[in-house]
Write a protein that holds these residues in place. Structure first.
Motif, PDB file in Angstrom:
ATOM      1  N   TYR A   1       0.840  -1.192   0.000  1.00 42.85           N
ATOM      2  CA  TYR A   1       0.000   0.000   0.000  1.00 42.85           C
ATOM      3  C   TYR A   1       0.880   1.249   0.000  1.00 42.85           C
ATOM      4  O   TYR A   1       1.797   1.368   0.815  1.00 42.85           O
ATOM      5  CB  TYR A   1      -0.911  -0.008   1.236  1.00 42.85           C
ATOM      6  CG  TYR A   1      -1.806   1.205   1.327  1.00 42.85           C
ATOM      7  CD1 TYR A   1      -2.982   1.278   0.572  1.00 42.85           C
ATOM      8  CD2 TYR A   1      -1.468   2.277   2.148  1.00 42.85           C
ATOM      9  CE1 TYR A   1      -3.804   2.402   0.642  1.00 42.85           C
ATOM     10  CE2 TYR A   1      -2.290   3.401   2.217  1.00 42.85           C
ATOM     11  CZ  TYR A   1      -3.450   3.454   1.458  1.00 42.85           C
ATOM     12  OH  TYR A   1      -4.253   4.557   1.515  1.00 42.85           O
ATOM     13  N   CYS A   2       0.652   2.151  -0.954  1.00 46.58           N
ATOM     14  CA  CYS A   2       1.396   3.415  -0.972  1.00 46.58           C
ATOM     15  C   CYS A   2       0.479   4.508  -0.435  1.00 46.58           C
ATOM     16  O   CYS A   2      -0.546   4.798  -1.039  1.00 46.58           O
ATOM     17  CB  CYS A   2       1.860   3.746  -2.393  1.00 46.58           C
ATOM     18  SG  CYS A   2       2.695   5.353  -2.478  1.00 46.58           S
ATOM     19  N   PRO A   3       0.848   5.105   0.696  1.00 52.61           N
ATOM     20  CA  PRO A   3      -0.009   6.134   1.300  1.00 52.61           C
ATOM     21  C   PRO A   3      -0.198   7.345   0.377  1.00 52.61           C
ATOM     22  O   PRO A   3      -1.253   7.973   0.389  1.00 52.61           O
ATOM     23  CB  PRO A   3       0.754   6.556   2.559  1.00 52.61           C
ATOM     24  CG  PRO A   3       1.783   5.511   2.774  1.00 52.61           C
ATOM     25  CD  PRO A   3       2.088   4.899   1.458  1.00 52.61           C
ATOM     26  N   ASN A   4       0.817   7.640  -0.431  1.00 54.13           N
ATOM     27  CA  ASN A   4       0.722   8.792  -1.326  1.00 54.13           C
ATOM     28  C   ASN A   4      -0.175   8.522  -2.532  1.00 54.13           C
ATOM     29  O   ASN A   4      -0.871   9.404  -3.005  1.00 54.13           O
ATOM     30  CB  ASN A   4       2.103   9.226  -1.785  1.00 54.13           C
ATOM     31  CG  ASN A   4       2.900   9.803  -0.630  1.00 54.13           C
ATOM     32  OD1 ASN A   4       2.484  10.756   0.016  1.00 54.13           O
ATOM     33  ND2 ASN A   4       4.035   9.197  -0.331  1.00 54.13           N
ATOM     34  N   CYS A   5      -0.124   7.302  -3.041  1.00 51.92           N
ATOM     35  CA  CYS A   5      -0.993   6.925  -4.162  1.00 51.92           C
ATOM     36  C   CYS A   5      -2.390   6.579  -3.660  1.00 51.92           C
ATOM     37  O   CYS A   5      -3.361   6.637  -4.407  1.00 51.92           O
ATOM     38  CB  CYS A   5      -0.417   5.732  -4.916  1.00 51.92           C
ATOM     39  SG  CYS A   5       1.102   6.089  -5.803  1.00 51.92           S
ATOM     40  N   GLY A   6      -2.471   6.169  -2.400  1.00 51.72           N
ATOM     41  CA  GLY A   6      -3.758   5.798  -1.818  1.00 51.72           C
ATOM     42  C   GLY A   6      -4.271   4.449  -2.265  1.00 51.72           C
ATOM     43  O   GLY A   6      -5.465   4.177  -2.197  1.00 51.72           O
TER      44      GLY A   6
ATOM     45  N   LYS B   1      10.798   2.189  -4.623  1.00 50.29           N
ATOM     46  CA  LYS B   1       9.992   3.248  -5.233  1.00 50.29           C
ATOM     47  C   LYS B   1       8.732   2.687  -5.883  1.00 50.29           C
ATOM     48  O   LYS B   1       8.778   1.640  -6.531  1.00 50.29           O
ATOM     49  CB  LYS B   1      10.819   3.990  -6.287  1.00 50.29           C
ATOM     50  CG  LYS B   1      11.860   4.897  -5.655  1.00 50.29           C
ATOM     51  CD  LYS B   1      12.542   5.781  -6.672  1.00 50.29           C
ATOM     52  CE  LYS B   1      13.445   6.773  -5.952  1.00 50.29           C
ATOM     53  NZ  LYS B   1      14.167   7.633  -6.891  1.00 50.29           N
ATOM     54  N   CYS B   2       7.629   3.434  -5.726  1.00 49.57           N
ATOM     55  CA  CYS B   2       6.377   3.050  -6.368  1.00 49.57           C
ATOM     56  C   CYS B   2       6.403   3.624  -7.791  1.00 49.57           C
ATOM     57  O   CYS B   2       7.292   4.400  -8.128  1.00 49.57           O
ATOM     58  CB  CYS B   2       5.189   3.570  -5.567  1.00 49.57           C
ATOM     59  SG  CYS B   2       4.702   5.252  -5.956  1.00 49.57           S
ATOM     60  N   PRO B   3       5.441   3.254  -8.675  1.00 48.36           N
ATOM     61  CA  PRO B   3       5.475   3.775 -10.052  1.00 48.36           C
ATOM     62  C   PRO B   3       5.424   5.302 -10.122  1.00 48.36           C
ATOM     63  O   PRO B   3       5.839   5.898 -11.114  1.00 48.36           O
ATOM     64  CB  PRO B   3       4.234   3.154 -10.696  1.00 48.36           C
ATOM     65  CG  PRO B   3       3.942   1.943  -9.883  1.00 48.36           C
ATOM     66  CD  PRO B   3       4.346   2.283  -8.486  1.00 48.36           C
ATOM     67  N   GLU B   4       4.925   5.933  -9.068  1.00 49.06           N
ATOM     68  CA  GLU B   4       4.863   7.402  -9.046  1.00 49.06           C
ATOM     69  C   GLU B   4       6.088   8.013  -8.363  1.00 49.06           C
ATOM     70  O   GLU B   4       6.087   9.198  -8.037  1.00 49.06           O
ATOM     71  CB  GLU B   4       3.595   7.869  -8.317  1.00 49.06           C
ATOM     72  CG  GLU B   4       2.287   7.442  -8.981  1.00 49.06           C
ATOM     73  CD  GLU B   4       2.118   8.033 -10.378  1.00 49.06           C
ATOM     74  OE1 GLU B   4       2.475   9.213 -10.569  1.00 49.06           O
ATOM     75  OE2 GLU B   4       1.655   7.303 -11.275  1.00 49.06           O
ATOM     76  N   ASP B   5       7.099   7.181  -8.138  1.00 47.87           N
ATOM     77  CA  ASP B   5       8.357   7.636  -7.522  1.00 47.87           C
ATOM     78  C   ASP B   5       8.262   7.987  -6.037  1.00 47.87           C
ATOM     79  O   ASP B   5       9.127   8.689  -5.513  1.00 47.87           O
ATOM     80  CB  ASP B   5       8.945   8.833  -8.284  1.00 47.87           C
ATOM     81  CG  ASP B   5      10.066   8.376  -9.226  1.00 47.87           C
ATOM     82  OD1 ASP B   5      10.355   7.152  -9.239  1.00 47.87           O
ATOM     83  OD2 ASP B   5      10.635   9.219  -9.926  1.00 47.87           O
ATOM     84  N   HIS B   6       7.206   7.542  -5.373  1.00 44.69           N
ATOM     85  CA  HIS B   6       7.165   7.723  -3.920  1.00 44.69           C
ATOM     86  C   HIS B   6       8.106   6.697  -3.309  1.00 44.69           C
ATOM     87  O   HIS B   6       8.183   5.566  -3.795  1.00 44.69           O
ATOM     88  CB  HIS B   6       5.743   7.526  -3.385  1.00 44.69           C
ATOM     89  CG  HIS B   6       4.736   8.433  -4.015  1.00 44.69           C
ATOM     90  ND1 HIS B   6       3.567   7.975  -4.569  1.00 44.69           N
ATOM     91  CD2 HIS B   6       4.760   9.772  -4.208  1.00 44.69           C
ATOM     92  CE1 HIS B   6       2.892   9.009  -5.064  1.00 44.69           C
ATOM     93  NE2 HIS B   6       3.599  10.115  -4.872  1.00 44.69           N
ATOM     94  N   THR B   7       8.806   7.098  -2.301  1.00 40.77           N
ATOM     95  CA  THR B   7       9.796   6.177  -1.733  1.00 40.77           C
ATOM     96  C   THR B   7       9.280   5.487  -0.471  1.00 40.77           C
ATOM     97  O   THR B   7       8.437   6.013   0.251  1.00 40.77           O
ATOM     98  CB  THR B   7      11.118   6.895  -1.401  1.00 40.77           C
ATOM     99  OG1 THR B   7      10.840   7.964  -0.510  1.00 40.77           O
ATOM    100  CG2 THR B   7      11.797   7.405  -2.654  1.00 40.77           C
TER     101      THR B   7
HETATM  102 ZN    ZN Z   1       2.975   6.067  -4.660  1.00 40.40          ZN
END
Ligand code: ZN
Length: 174
Positions: free
Chosen positions: A22-27, A54-60
């Motif tokens: 789960y990426c908190p930034n992507c939700g 890193k997620c596909p949106e570059d969140h670490t």
């Molecule tokens: Zn993300």
């Protein structure tokens, strides 16, 4: 130079290259990829070793890999040294041809965990797929201790893998 000698120490990888999380930034749940960047943070008595994913949106996401006791400065150096051992040379066949190398001999100095030869070589030889590696193993371009081996063979300590570039060239020129 006719031959190139390499020595590889294979250590168990303590992490996966990608994993769903789960990426908190992507939700939402996304696939995180290991950036292969490592960070060591000292916090009082401990050193924390993180892998940066890193997620596909570059969140670490800092994935904790290990905690070491920071008794001394030496402990930190041990961590750095251990990290370097995970890096083994990649093989660029085209470059070796240009240097007129006829054979690459890889000595397996250490083995921890199980390592398939075909899988390892497809990672370490640039631009070579696993299918290609398996073909070379069947054709005798790649030998273990001088013999042809099955594609799924697991590596053992002190084995010598030879990649006969002369054969590879003949096969690929056909
Ligand atoms: Zn993300």
């Amino acid at each position: 130079m006719e031959q190139v000698y390499l020595s590889w120490s294979l250590f168990k990888r303590d992490h996966e290259k990608s994993l769903e999380r789960y990426c908190p930034n992507c939700g939402k749940k996304v696939v995180f990829q290991d950036s292969l960047i490592r960070r060591h943070n000292a916090n009082g008595k401990n050193i924390y070793k993180f892998a940066i994913y890193k997620c596909p949106e570059d969140h670490t996401w800092n994935r904790k890999l290990a905690v070491y006791k920071a008794r001394s400065h030496q402990a930190e150096q041990t961590v750095e040294k251990e990290e370097r051992q995970f890096e083994i040379e990649t093989i660029n066949m085209e470059e070796l041809f240009k240097r007129k190398v006829k054979m690459v001999v890889i000595e397996i100095a250490q083995v921890e965990g199980s390592w398939r030869l075909d899988k390892l070589l497809s990672q370490q030889i640039e631009n070579a797929s696993r299918t290609q590696i398996v073909k070379w193993m069947k054709e005798g371009v790649i030998l273990v201790n001088g013999d042809t081996v099955k594609s799924g063979v697991l590596l053992k300590r002190d084995q010598k893998i030879s990649i006969r570039l002369g054969c590879y060239k003949v096969i690929n020129d056909e």
